[in-house]
Design a protein around this motif. Sequence first.
Motif, PDB file in Angstrom:
ATOM      1  N   MET A 105      36.428  46.083  31.915  1.00 47.31           N
ATOM      2  CA  MET A 105      35.953  45.290  32.999  1.00 47.31           C
ATOM      3  C   MET A 105      36.912  44.103  33.190  1.00 47.31           C
ATOM      4  O   MET A 105      37.202  43.382  32.250  1.00 47.31           O
ATOM      5  CB  MET A 105      34.546  44.835  32.664  1.00 47.31           C
ATOM      6  CG  MET A 105      33.894  44.125  33.736  1.00 47.31           C
ATOM      7  SD  MET A 105      32.162  44.168  33.332  1.00 47.31           S
ATOM      8  CE  MET A 105      31.639  43.024  34.424  1.00 47.31           C
ATOM      9  N   ALA A 106      37.338  43.957  34.400  1.00 49.10           N
ATOM     10  CA  ALA A 106      38.303  42.912  34.696  1.00 49.10           C
ATOM     11  C   ALA A 106      37.583  41.592  34.946  1.00 49.10           C
ATOM     12  O   ALA A 106      36.530  41.563  35.580  1.00 49.10           O
ATOM     13  CB  ALA A 106      39.129  43.291  35.913  1.00 49.10           C
ATOM     14  N   LYS A 107      38.146  40.552  34.421  1.00 48.86           N
ATOM     15  CA  LYS A 107      37.568  39.224  34.616  1.00 48.86           C
ATOM     16  C   LYS A 107      38.023  38.686  35.956  1.00 48.86           C
ATOM     17  O   LYS A 107      39.186  38.772  36.318  1.00 48.86           O
ATOM     18  CB  LYS A 107      38.050  38.286  33.528  1.00 48.86           C
ATOM     19  CG  LYS A 107      37.313  38.401  32.249  1.00 48.86           C
ATOM     20  CD  LYS A 107      37.748  37.275  31.351  1.00 48.86           C
ATOM     21  CE  LYS A 107      36.733  37.011  30.309  1.00 48.86           C
ATOM     22  NZ  LYS A 107      37.062  35.872  29.499  1.00 48.86           N
ATOM     23  N   ARG A 108      37.056  38.106  36.657  1.00 49.72           N
ATOM     24  CA  ARG A 108      37.385  37.470  37.933  1.00 49.72           C
ATOM     25  C   ARG A 108      37.660  36.003  37.672  1.00 49.72           C
ATOM     26  O   ARG A 108      37.016  35.384  36.823  1.00 49.72           O
ATOM     27  CB  ARG A 108      36.222  37.585  38.915  1.00 49.72           C
ATOM     28  CG  ARG A 108      35.997  39.005  39.377  1.00 49.72           C
ATOM     29  CD  ARG A 108      34.919  39.091  40.412  1.00 49.72           C
ATOM     30  NE  ARG A 108      33.742  38.290  40.026  1.00 49.72           N
ATOM     31  CZ  ARG A 108      32.742  37.994  40.823  1.00 49.72           C
ATOM     32  NH1 ARG A 108      32.730  38.416  42.057  1.00 49.72           N
ATOM     33  NH2 ARG A 108      31.730  37.289  40.420  1.00 49.72           N
ATOM     34  N   PRO A 109      38.530  35.472  38.447  1.00 47.34           N
ATOM     35  CA  PRO A 109      38.800  34.042  38.255  1.00 47.34           C
ATOM     36  C   PRO A 109      37.551  33.213  38.562  1.00 47.34           C
ATOM     37  O   PRO A 109      36.705  33.596  39.369  1.00 47.34           O
ATOM     38  CB  PRO A 109      39.911  33.741  39.254  1.00 47.34           C
ATOM     39  CG  PRO A 109      40.457  35.043  39.695  1.00 47.34           C
ATOM     40  CD  PRO A 109      39.421  36.084  39.410  1.00 47.34           C
ATOM     41  N   LEU A 110      37.451  32.126  37.905  1.00 47.67           N
ATOM     42  CA  LEU A 110      36.317  31.222  38.059  1.00 47.67           C
ATOM     43  C   LEU A 110      36.198  30.731  39.501  1.00 47.67           C
ATOM     44  O   LEU A 110      35.083  30.583  40.026  1.00 47.67           O
ATOM     45  CB  LEU A 110      36.501  30.026  37.115  1.00 47.67           C
ATOM     46  CG  LEU A 110      35.268  29.240  36.717  1.00 47.67           C
ATOM     47  CD1 LEU A 110      34.167  30.122  36.195  1.00 47.67           C
ATOM     48  CD2 LEU A 110      35.610  28.177  35.712  1.00 47.67           C
ATOM     49  N   SER A 111      37.284  30.483  40.177  1.00 50.03           N
ATOM     50  CA  SER A 111      37.248  30.009  41.557  1.00 50.03           C
ATOM     51  C   SER A 111      36.584  31.028  42.477  1.00 50.03           C
ATOM     52  O   SER A 111      35.858  30.667  43.402  1.00 50.03           O
ATOM     53  CB  SER A 111      38.653  29.669  42.054  1.00 50.03           C
ATOM     54  OG  SER A 111      39.475  30.819  42.021  1.00 50.03           O
ATOM     55  N   GLU A 112      36.817  32.319  42.244  1.00 48.44           N
ATOM     56  CA  GLU A 112      36.173  33.361  43.066  1.00 48.44           C
ATOM     57  C   GLU A 112      34.666  33.380  42.821  1.00 48.44           C
ATOM     58  O   GLU A 112      33.881  33.559  43.753  1.00 48.44           O
ATOM     59  CB  GLU A 112      36.785  34.733  42.755  1.00 48.44           C
ATOM     60  CG  GLU A 112      38.124  34.979  43.387  1.00 48.44           C
ATOM     61  CD  GLU A 112      38.625  36.386  43.112  1.00 48.44           C
ATOM     62  OE1 GLU A 112      37.775  37.314  42.967  1.00 48.44           O
ATOM     63  OE2 GLU A 112      39.851  36.550  43.043  1.00 48.44           O
ATOM     64  N   GLN A 113      34.281  33.212  41.574  1.00 48.66           N
ATOM     65  CA  GLN A 113      32.851  33.200  41.253  1.00 48.66           C
ATOM     66  C   GLN A 113      32.159  32.018  41.954  1.00 48.66           C
ATOM     67  O   GLN A 113      31.085  32.169  42.534  1.00 48.66           O
ATOM     68  CB  GLN A 113      32.644  33.097  39.736  1.00 48.66           C
ATOM     69  CG  GLN A 113      33.073  34.330  38.983  1.00 48.66           C
ATOM     70  CD  GLN A 113      32.937  34.135  37.475  1.00 48.66           C
ATOM     71  OE1 GLN A 113      32.404  33.145  36.988  1.00 48.66           O
ATOM     72  NE2 GLN A 113      33.458  35.105  36.731  1.00 48.66           N
ATOM     73  N   PHE A 114      32.804  30.846  41.895  1.00 45.49           N
ATOM     74  CA  PHE A 114      32.240  29.680  42.570  1.00 45.49           C
ATOM     75  C   PHE A 114      32.185  29.887  44.078  1.00 45.49           C
ATOM     76  O   PHE A 114      31.216  29.526  44.736  1.00 45.49           O
ATOM     77  CB  PHE A 114      33.045  28.422  42.251  1.00 45.49           C
ATOM     78  CG  PHE A 114      32.784  27.852  40.897  1.00 45.49           C
ATOM     79  CD1 PHE A 114      31.506  27.817  40.362  1.00 45.49           C
ATOM     80  CD2 PHE A 114      33.828  27.323  40.142  1.00 45.49           C
ATOM     81  CE1 PHE A 114      31.266  27.296  39.118  1.00 45.49           C
ATOM     82  CE2 PHE A 114      33.588  26.800  38.887  1.00 45.49           C
ATOM     83  CZ  PHE A 114      32.309  26.786  38.369  1.00 45.49           C
ATOM     84  N   ARG A 115      33.236  30.471  44.654  1.00 52.19           N
ATOM     85  CA  ARG A 115      33.276  30.729  46.098  1.00 52.19           C
ATOM     86  C   ARG A 115      32.114  31.627  46.507  1.00 52.19           C
ATOM     87  O   ARG A 115      31.411  31.360  47.483  1.00 52.19           O
ATOM     88  CB  ARG A 115      34.605  31.357  46.497  1.00 52.19           C
ATOM     89  CG  ARG A 115      34.751  31.524  48.006  1.00 52.19           C
ATOM     90  CD  ARG A 115      36.082  32.125  48.429  1.00 52.19           C
ATOM     91  NE  ARG A 115      37.203  31.337  47.927  1.00 52.19           N
ATOM     92  CZ  ARG A 115      38.173  31.809  47.110  1.00 52.19           C
ATOM     93  NH1 ARG A 115      38.151  33.059  46.731  1.00 52.19           N
ATOM     94  NH2 ARG A 115      39.143  31.031  46.693  1.00 52.19           N
ATOM     95  N   GLU A 116      31.865  32.705  45.743  1.00 53.27           N
ATOM     96  CA  GLU A 116      30.770  33.629  46.044  1.00 53.27           C
ATOM     97  C   GLU A 116      29.412  32.910  45.947  1.00 53.27           C
ATOM     98  O   GLU A 116      28.539  33.084  46.795  1.00 53.27           O
ATOM     99  CB  GLU A 116      30.812  34.827  45.104  1.00 53.27           C
ATOM    100  CG  GLU A 116      31.919  35.797  45.404  1.00 53.27           C
ATOM    101  CD  GLU A 116      31.964  36.931  44.389  1.00 53.27           C
ATOM    102  OE1 GLU A 116      31.002  37.056  43.592  1.00 53.27           O
ATOM    103  OE2 GLU A 116      32.957  37.670  44.402  1.00 53.27           O
ATOM    104  N   GLN A 117      29.260  32.127  44.895  1.00 50.59           N
ATOM    105  CA  GLN A 117      27.992  31.406  44.721  1.00 50.59           C
ATOM    106  C   GLN A 117      27.778  30.386  45.842  1.00 50.59           C
ATOM    107  O   GLN A 117      26.664  30.239  46.350  1.00 50.59           O
ATOM    108  CB  GLN A 117      27.958  30.711  43.356  1.00 50.59           C
ATOM    109  CG  GLN A 117      27.800  31.669  42.198  1.00 50.59           C
ATOM    110  CD  GLN A 117      27.836  30.959  40.851  1.00 50.59           C
ATOM    111  OE1 GLN A 117      28.097  29.762  40.766  1.00 50.59           O
ATOM    112  NE2 GLN A 117      27.582  31.721  39.794  1.00 50.59           N
ATOM    113  N   LEU A 118      28.862  29.701  46.243  1.00 52.08           N
ATOM    114  CA  LEU A 118      28.737  28.740  47.332  1.00 52.08           C
ATOM    115  C   LEU A 118      28.419  29.435  48.645  1.00 52.08           C
ATOM    116  O   LEU A 118      27.637  28.932  49.457  1.00 52.08           O
ATOM    117  CB  LEU A 118      30.023  27.913  47.473  1.00 52.08           C
ATOM    118  CG  LEU A 118      30.206  26.795  46.457  1.00 52.08           C
ATOM    119  CD1 LEU A 118      31.587  26.168  46.602  1.00 52.08           C
ATOM    120  CD2 LEU A 118      29.131  25.750  46.597  1.00 52.08           C
TER     121      LEU A 118
END
Length: 139
Positions: free
Chosen positions: A1-14
């Motif tokens: 499983m590939a790790k997504r960058p933290l910035s992408e996770q925050f963008r999705e949550q926002l």
Amino acid sequence: MAKRPLSEQFREQLQELGSSLAAHTRSLEQHFETQEAFLTLRHQELEEAQQALPGSEEALENLETALAPLVNGDLGSMTIPELRKLCSKAGLSGYYKFKKGELVAFMQAKEIAAPPLPVKKLKKDQLVAIVEALLAART
């Protein structure tokens, strides 16, 4: 499983949070519009009901006038002993020499208020005036 960058996770949550807030805001706007329409309608209903209330301003004024002795009292309908007792309670002196009319005038000059008149003490014409005023205000 590939790790997504933290910035992408925050963008999705926002984005999810923004979508949720936008939906909630639209829901609130709809609610306020509905409430405004309801309050406007209710205000109109209350105005119509008030206009449909029986009795005119004149009838209500007549009722107030008829009830005045009952509510405010009437020095003229009190007996001399009652007037003297009221003077005594007010701490006045020199009132024993007055006749009833003079005593009433003396008390009015001293701004002594009459106690509310008991219903038993109302005269027949006062009772008739109250009943007539009530009937006029009712229709």
